[in-house]
Design a protein around this motif. Structure first.
Motif, PDB file in Angstrom:
ATOM      1  N   VAL A  17       8.187 -39.247  31.194  1.00  0.00           N
ATOM      2  CA  VAL A  17       8.094 -37.877  31.695  1.00  0.00           C
ATOM      3  C   VAL A  17       8.774 -37.756  33.054  1.00  0.00           C
ATOM      4  N   ARG A  18       8.513 -38.722  33.941  1.00  0.00           N
ATOM      5  CA  ARG A  18       9.159 -38.578  35.252  1.00  0.00           C
ATOM      6  C   ARG A  18      10.664 -38.813  35.162  1.00  0.00           C
ATOM      7  N   PHE A  19      11.076 -39.730  34.281  1.00  0.00           N
ATOM      8  CA  PHE A  19      12.518 -39.979  34.189  1.00  0.00           C
ATOM      9  C   PHE A  19      13.252 -38.799  33.536  1.00  0.00           C
ATOM     10  N   LEU A  20      12.573 -38.118  32.636  1.00  0.00           N
ATOM     11  CA  LEU A  20      13.217 -37.018  31.911  1.00  0.00           C
ATOM     12  C   LEU A  20      13.238 -35.725  32.694  1.00  0.00           C
ATOM     13  N   THR A  21      12.490 -35.683  33.783  1.00  0.00           N
ATOM     14  CA  THR A  21      12.449 -34.444  34.551  1.00  0.00           C
ATOM     15  C   THR A  21      13.074 -34.625  35.934  1.00  0.00           C
ATOM     16  N   GLY A  22      13.689 -35.771  36.139  1.00  0.00           N
ATOM     17  CA  GLY A  22      14.349 -35.999  37.431  1.00  0.00           C
ATOM     18  C   GLY A  22      13.392 -36.393  38.537  1.00  0.00           C
ATOM     19  N   LYS A  23      12.182 -36.827  38.154  1.00  0.00           N
ATOM     20  CA  LYS A  23      11.188 -37.168  39.181  1.00  0.00           C
ATOM     21  C   LYS A  23      11.042 -38.673  39.383  1.00  0.00           C
ATOM     22  N   GLY A  24      11.920 -39.466  38.778  1.00  0.00           N
ATOM     23  CA  GLY A  24      11.894 -40.898  39.070  1.00  0.00           C
ATOM     24  C   GLY A  24      12.143 -41.121  40.550  1.00  0.00           C
TER      25      GLY A  24
ATOM     26  N   SER B  84       6.354 -28.061  30.543  1.00  0.00           N
ATOM     27  CA  SER B  84       6.414 -29.042  29.453  1.00  0.00           C
ATOM     28  C   SER B  84       7.875 -29.415  29.192  1.00  0.00           C
ATOM     29  N   LEU B  85       8.072 -30.541  28.532  1.00  0.00           N
ATOM     30  CA  LEU B  85       9.422 -31.025  28.287  1.00  0.00           C
ATOM     31  C   LEU B  85      10.173 -30.078  27.353  1.00  0.00           C
ATOM     32  N   GLY B  86      11.431 -29.827  27.662  1.00  0.00           N
ATOM     33  CA  GLY B  86      12.274 -29.046  26.773  1.00  0.00           C
ATOM     34  C   GLY B  86      12.565 -29.829  25.502  1.00  0.00           C
ATOM     35  N   VAL B  87      13.208 -29.181  24.549  1.00  0.00           N
ATOM     36  CA  VAL B  87      13.399 -29.806  23.227  1.00  0.00           C
ATOM     37  C   VAL B  87      14.152 -31.139  23.332  1.00  0.00           C
ATOM     38  N   ILE B  88      15.218 -31.170  24.100  1.00  0.00           N
ATOM     39  CA  ILE B  88      16.002 -32.412  24.172  1.00  0.00           C
ATOM     40  C   ILE B  88      15.213 -33.495  24.914  1.00  0.00           C
ATOM     41  N   GLN B  89      14.594 -33.099  26.008  1.00  0.00           N
ATOM     42  CA  GLN B  89      13.770 -34.063  26.755  1.00  0.00           C
ATOM     43  C   GLN B  89      12.671 -34.624  25.852  1.00  0.00           C
ATOM     44  N   ALA B  90      12.010 -33.752  25.130  1.00  0.00           N
ATOM     45  CA  ALA B  90      10.905 -34.195  24.266  1.00  0.00           C
ATOM     46  C   ALA B  90      11.415 -35.141  23.181  1.00  0.00           C
ATOM     47  N   ALA B  91      12.611 -34.849  22.660  1.00  0.00           N
ATOM     48  CA  ALA B  91      13.165 -35.725  21.617  1.00  0.00           C
ATOM     49  C   ALA B  91      13.466 -37.110  22.187  1.00  0.00           C
ATOM     50  N   PHE B  92      13.924 -37.161  23.430  1.00  0.00           N
ATOM     51  CA  PHE B  92      14.182 -38.466  24.048  1.00  0.00           C
ATOM     52  C   PHE B  92      12.885 -39.262  24.188  1.00  0.00           C
ATOM     53  N   GLN B  93      11.805 -38.594  24.538  1.00  0.00           N
ATOM     54  CA  GLN B  93      10.540 -39.333  24.641  1.00  0.00           C
ATOM     55  C   GLN B  93      10.062 -39.759  23.252  1.00  0.00           C
ATOM     56  N   GLU B  94      10.126 -38.846  22.315  1.00  0.00           N
ATOM     57  CA  GLU B  94       9.627 -39.100  20.968  1.00  0.00           C
ATOM     58  C   GLU B  94      10.368 -40.265  20.316  1.00  0.00           C
ATOM     59  N   HIS B  95      11.663 -40.352  20.531  1.00  0.00           N
ATOM     60  CA  HIS B  95      12.474 -41.362  19.847  1.00  0.00           C
ATOM     61  C   HIS B  95      12.893 -42.515  20.753  1.00  0.00           C
ATOM     62  N   HIS B  96      12.232 -42.636  21.892  1.00  0.00           N
ATOM     63  CA  HIS B  96      12.476 -43.746  22.812  1.00  0.00           C
ATOM     64  C   HIS B  96      13.959 -43.831  23.207  1.00  0.00           C
ATOM     65  N   PHE B 102      17.790 -44.461  34.190  1.00  0.00           N
ATOM     66  CA  PHE B 102      18.819 -44.138  35.188  1.00  0.00           C
ATOM     67  C   PHE B 102      19.943 -43.292  34.602  1.00  0.00           C
ATOM     68  N   CYS B 103      20.338 -43.601  33.364  1.00  0.00           N
ATOM     69  CA  CYS B 103      21.406 -42.821  32.730  1.00  0.00           C
ATOM     70  C   CYS B 103      20.885 -41.524  32.145  1.00  0.00           C
ATOM     71  N   THR B 104      19.552 -41.426  32.044  1.00  0.00           N
ATOM     72  CA  THR B 104      18.911 -40.400  31.228  1.00  0.00           C
ATOM     73  C   THR B 104      19.234 -38.957  31.636  1.00  0.00           C
ATOM     74  N   PRO B 105      19.169 -38.627  32.921  1.00  0.00           N
ATOM     75  CA  PRO B 105      19.485 -37.237  33.274  1.00  0.00           C
ATOM     76  C   PRO B 105      20.884 -36.842  32.785  1.00  0.00           C
TER      77      PRO B 105
END
Ligand code: FES
Ligand code: FES
Lengths: 789, 162
Positions: A17-24, B84-96, B102-105
């Motif tokens: 969650v923190r990595f996906l929202t830029g909060k790392g 809450s996480l947007g669709v793409i963000q949520a898919a990244f969490q769901e599918h690891h 670091f590359c994720t954003p």
């Protein structure tokens, strides 16, 4: 039905969650009030004597806070090495000083000479232009085969540039020589294990801050093991006592080994923050990372495998030159020796093994562990040589391997190279991989490729690795200057939630999720009630960190030990509350029950009682619910498996395409399958990268030719297929409480030989028997041409 | 120093920058938006990808001054309005689809641009599109899976989790 909770569940990662929202919070995201920036002026030549160095103009430049050279660092130690290897004649290895900033001589491109502290990075960079530096260039030596002739010498202590000349197992030497002399057939192969640059996507960085009021230092650094940095830097380099030094490794953007070591830059940043009275930040740019992060691999090896008529392995002899680079990095000496020589039995019952390793200084960046570390080099030798042997003997490569496997009824298996395998089943993973790869359909696919003018090849490799470093008594005997325990504190807070303080460090591995699964399973609570704290020496009692796929096997076991102690103590408290005898208390699903009654009490009440009790038997049971444990593994763990892949080679262009890749691994028990599979994917990409794309290259003058992503071929998405990953054939580790073996490095160990074997299989009809990695289009094309002519 | 103004994640912002200040520096150092990362110095890794006027751009390759008046979106602006996480963000969490993160954003921003152009990408399309985004951790397997799954969700299809 897959589990949705605890051990065995693919719990989604909380850290995401923190990595996906830029909060790392990576090191470069940390900014301290009043912070200055550091720029290192580095050598642009590989070898030379500094004849003049005048920094006065730089000192006077706008925005400059201070300029430092080695003269300013007198009294500080060099960067220490953590592992001593003994020469075959009993002498200790040659251990030249590794200064923080170059002292009179530079020994590789990237060697730092001057450090400039300025108000901005731009000002520091501008001031570097004003440094008057003259270097009298000396001949450089890059090729190890040249270096050992001793013409150009890096360090006076090693006049032949040899750090050590190591033999293992020395007592086997004569018997191995004799077996090879008398064998029915000997397969010989000379190969290069190409130099790689680890390339974690987050470049190394450090922020140092000195609190003059308290005489305390804080270093935020991109490290896989902050306590090790505190220990080495505090004790050996800067003489700062540990209680005055806090090292924090916050979110770290990948390591793969390169962030294990203690580096000169972080020591300098810590020291200089006091000297200039301001927090100081340094962040490597990518080119700087290429010329200062420890590199990996770089072995040149000759292997001989002796067989009888049936292809039974009789003896193996190998000799290796291992590049150390210009200085000894923290763990460098142990990689080509104890992490390599001890793995030369592989999955096979070769009775006699002897290896000679010469570690060599060259004018290149120091070389140390990179994902797999020593074990990929051992596996590559074995699996390439066995494939060649199979062809020479006219035996099917699968059959030859199977014939020589250590069999499931032979465990514990004492290898001739010191280590004892506790458990395994190599036939099982081999069968699984062959099935998943649909090997039966290969001939048809090959014909289909041929119809399109392409050459298709099938490659197989087995691997075994030794993980969970390390049994302290064993590694002590092998030269480690410290035992490699792991520590964990588990604290149950008054309202029953749990904080776990682990000495392991997560830089992508998902410990915050996996470790919580383990604890939640043991305590019968929600994973969300367990928090995992790592990466800060001020919060965690001690730790040796994360490398060698040790976190769950060693760090996880320390956590299990602490949770067991917690449960034992909690039972005492429950017995008091339930007015029962401790022996009658059972604990299950988060409830304490008096056996044979319906008297029960929940976890929360016990936790609260532990802290704020009334009428508590304080003389019998200490209040509080917190336990610390150190875990010292009894043995290494031995993950193993089989990789099968198919490649298609275009004979006109030499381009290799990986068509499919199957990995069947035995990791013992698996806590989070999703995370484990992700670890394998990442390892495979790095191994396939090594096999077909990546190669760090120096010219003969020691100039680093591959110093950016324009010249160093990182695997991109389009270079790789979807992977088929299986971990169903598992034999749990017999000596740690979780039965786990470690999964972080396997992919990078087993995949290079699988790929190269596949390419050679594709080209064998053309008469090609070996190509050194990376199998670039040019190398493949040239090999085809050479074989044709 | 020159004053620059732009809209970042829907908010009007301005600051003083040098001519050589890159957009990524302005975002990270000027605005404290440290979700956008820097992984290289040759415009190859894609850790710095943001959207400028709706298109993915490597924020290390353009000057802040060049974005005068632009609409910029960063990873910090990708969550739903309720956090809450947007669709793409949520898919990244769901599918690891991430490990070290670091590359994720850059991956998420790049994927968002792909999916706005191509609602139904093939695996090949996704892999080719990621040419400019390097990940050292995941071997891309789960990144590709995450993006394919996000595409399906955005098309209104259901996708089984891992
Ligand atoms: S930082 Fe690497 S592409 Fe922008
Ligand atoms: S998740 Fe680490 S670089 Fe992609």
């Amino acid at each position: 039905m897959p589990k949705d909770h605890g051990i065995g569940a693919s719990s989604k990662r909380r850290e995401d969650v923190r990595f996906l929202t830029g909060k790392g919070q990576y090191t470069d995201d940390i900014n301290r009030p009043g912070q200055a920036f550091c720029y290192f002026l580095r050598s642009n030549v590989a070898h030379g004597t500094i004849t003049s160095l005048d920094v006065s103009a730089a000192r006077d430049a706008k925005g400059v806070v201070g300029v430092f050279t080695s003269k300013d660092l007198e009294g500080l130690g060099g960067i220490p090495c953590g592992w001593e290897v003994t020469d075959k004649d009993g002498a200790p290895m040659k251990e030249p000083k590794h200064p923080i900033l170059a002292e009179g001589k530079v020994r590789h491109v990237g060697d730092p000479i001057v450090a400039i502290i300025a108000d901005s990075l731009a000002a520091g960079r501008d001031a570097a232009e004003l440094v008057e530096l003259e270097i009298d260039e000396l001949p450089a030596v890059v090729d190890m085969r040249e270096a050992i002739k001793g013409g150009t010498v890096l360090h006076d202590v090693a006049p032949d540039n040899i750090c050590y000349d190591w033999e293992f197992v020395a007592e086997n030497k004569a018997a191995v020589d004799e077996a090879i002399r008398n064998a029915h057939h000997v397969t010989t192969l000379e190969l290069v294990n190409n130099r790689l640059v680890p390339n974690a996507m987050e470049p190394r960085a450090a922020v140092g801050e000195y609190d003059a009021g308290r005489d305390e230092y804080t270093l935020w650094t991109t490290s896989q093991n902050p306590h090790v940095i505190r220990l080495l830097m505090g004790a050996f380099v800067l003489s700062i006592p540990e209680h005055k030094l806090r090292v924090v490794a916050p979110d770290v953007g990948g390591g793969f080994g390169s962030k294990i070591y203690h580096y000169a830059e972080e020591a300098f940043i810590t020291w200089v923050s006091k000297r200039v009275g301001r927090p100081v930040k340094w962040n490597a740019d990518r080119s700087e990372a290429f010329m200062s992060d420890a590199h990996g691999r770089d072995h040149v090896t000759k292997v001989e495998l002796a067989m009888d008529q049936e292809g039974n392995f009789l003896a193996l002899r190998s000799s290796t030159l291992a590049n150390m680079g210009a200085y000894l990095s923290t763990f460098a000496p142990c990689i080509p020796t104890w992490l390599h020589g001890t793995l030369l039995a592989g999955n096979y019952k070769t009775p006699l093994i002897f290896t000679n390793v010469k570690a060599v200084f060259t004018n290149t960046v120091p070389v140390d562990a990179y994902r797999g570390a020593g074990r990929p080099e051992a596996t590559y030798q074995l699996e390439r040589t066995i494939d060649k042997a199979a062809r020479e003997m006219g035996i099917d490569p699968v059959e030859l391997r199977r014939r020589n496997f250590v069999k499931p009824d032979q465990y514990p298996y004492q290898t001739p190279v010191a280590v004892i395998y506790d458990t395994g089943n190599y036939d099982a993973t081999l069968d699984k991989a062959l099935e998943l790869a649909d090997v039966r359909g290969f001939a048809e696919r090959k014909a289909d490729s041929a119809a399109r003018g392409k050459l298709r090849g099938l490659g197989i490799a087995n691997y075994i690795e030794a993980c969970g470093i390390a049994p302290s008594s064993l590694v002590g005997a092998l030269g480690a200057r410290a035992g490699l325990y792991e520590a964990a504190t588990v604290r149950v807070n008054p309202t029953g939630n749990v904080s776990v303080f682990t000495g392991s460090h997560s830089h992508g591995q998902g410990h915050e999720t996996t470790f919580a699964q383990v604890v939640a399973d043991m305590l019968g609570c929600e994973e969300a009630n367990v928090d995992i704290v790592h990466g800060d020496t001020s919060r965690i009692p001690f730790g040796m960190g994360t490398y060698g796929s040790r976190s769950l096997a060693v760090g996880g076991s320390a956590i299990v030990k602490s949770v067991e102690k917690i449960i034992t103590k909690a039972k005492k408290i429950a017995a008091h509350l339930l007015e029962a005898s401790e022996a009658d208390i059972t604990f299950a699903n988060g409830q304490f029950t008096v056996a044979g009654t319906d008297k029960a009490i929940d976890w929360g009440s016990v936790a609260l009682t532990a802290y704020v009790p009334h009428k508590y038997p304080i003389d019998d049971v200490e209040p509080g619910l917190e336990e610390t444990s150190f875990y010292d593994p009894a043995n290494f763990t031995y993950p193993a498996g089989t990789y099968v892949c198919e490649v298609e080679v275009d004979p006109d262009t030499g381009v290799v395409e990986v068509q499919s890749f199957v990995a069947a691994d035995d990791f013992g028990n698996v806590v989070n399958p999703m995370i484990v599979e992700g670890q394998v994917h990442g390892g495979l990409a790095q191994g396939i990268g090594q096999a077909i794309l990546e190669g760090c290259s120096y010219d003969e003058n020691g100039q680093l030719l591959s110093a950016s992503y324009m010249d160093y071929a990182m695997p991109r998405a389009a270079d790789l297929p979807m992977f088929v990953v299986d971990h169903s054939c598992n034999t749990p580790c017999t000596h740690n409480p979780l039965g786990v073996k470690g999964c972080g490095e396997a992919g990078a160990i087993g995949s290079p030989p699988a790929i190269v074997n596949a390419v050679i299989d594709a080209l064998s009809a053309h008469g090609v028997t070996h190509i050194d990695m990376p199998l670039t289009p040019r190398r493949v094309w040239e090999a085809i041409r050479a074989a044709r002519n | 120093m020159t004053k620059v103004s732009m809209t970042v994640n829907g908010k009007a912002v301005s600051g003083d920058v040098e001519g050589r200040t890159l957009l990524v520096q302005f975002l990270r150092e000027g605005l404290g938006l440290t979700g956008t990362h820097v992984g290289c110095d040759t415009s190859q890794c894609g850790a710095c990808v943001v959207h400028v006027n709706g298109e993915s751009v490597k924020a290390c390759t353009i000057f802040a001054l060049g974005c005068e008046g632009a609409e910029v979106r960063t990873i910090e602006g990708m969550a739903n309005a309720d956090g809450s996480l947007g669709v793409i963000q949520a898919a990244f969490q769901e599918h690891h689809g991430l490990q070290c993160g670091f590359c994720t954003p850059g991956m998420v921003m790049s994927a968002a641009d792909l999916l706005s152009r191509n609602q139904n990408p093939t695996e090949r399309d996704v892999r080719e599109w990621l040419e400019g985004n390097i990940c050292r951790c995941t071997g891309y397997h789960n990144i590709v899976k995450s993006i394919m799954a996000a595409a399906a969700t955005l098309r209104g299809e259901q996708v089984a989790a891992e």
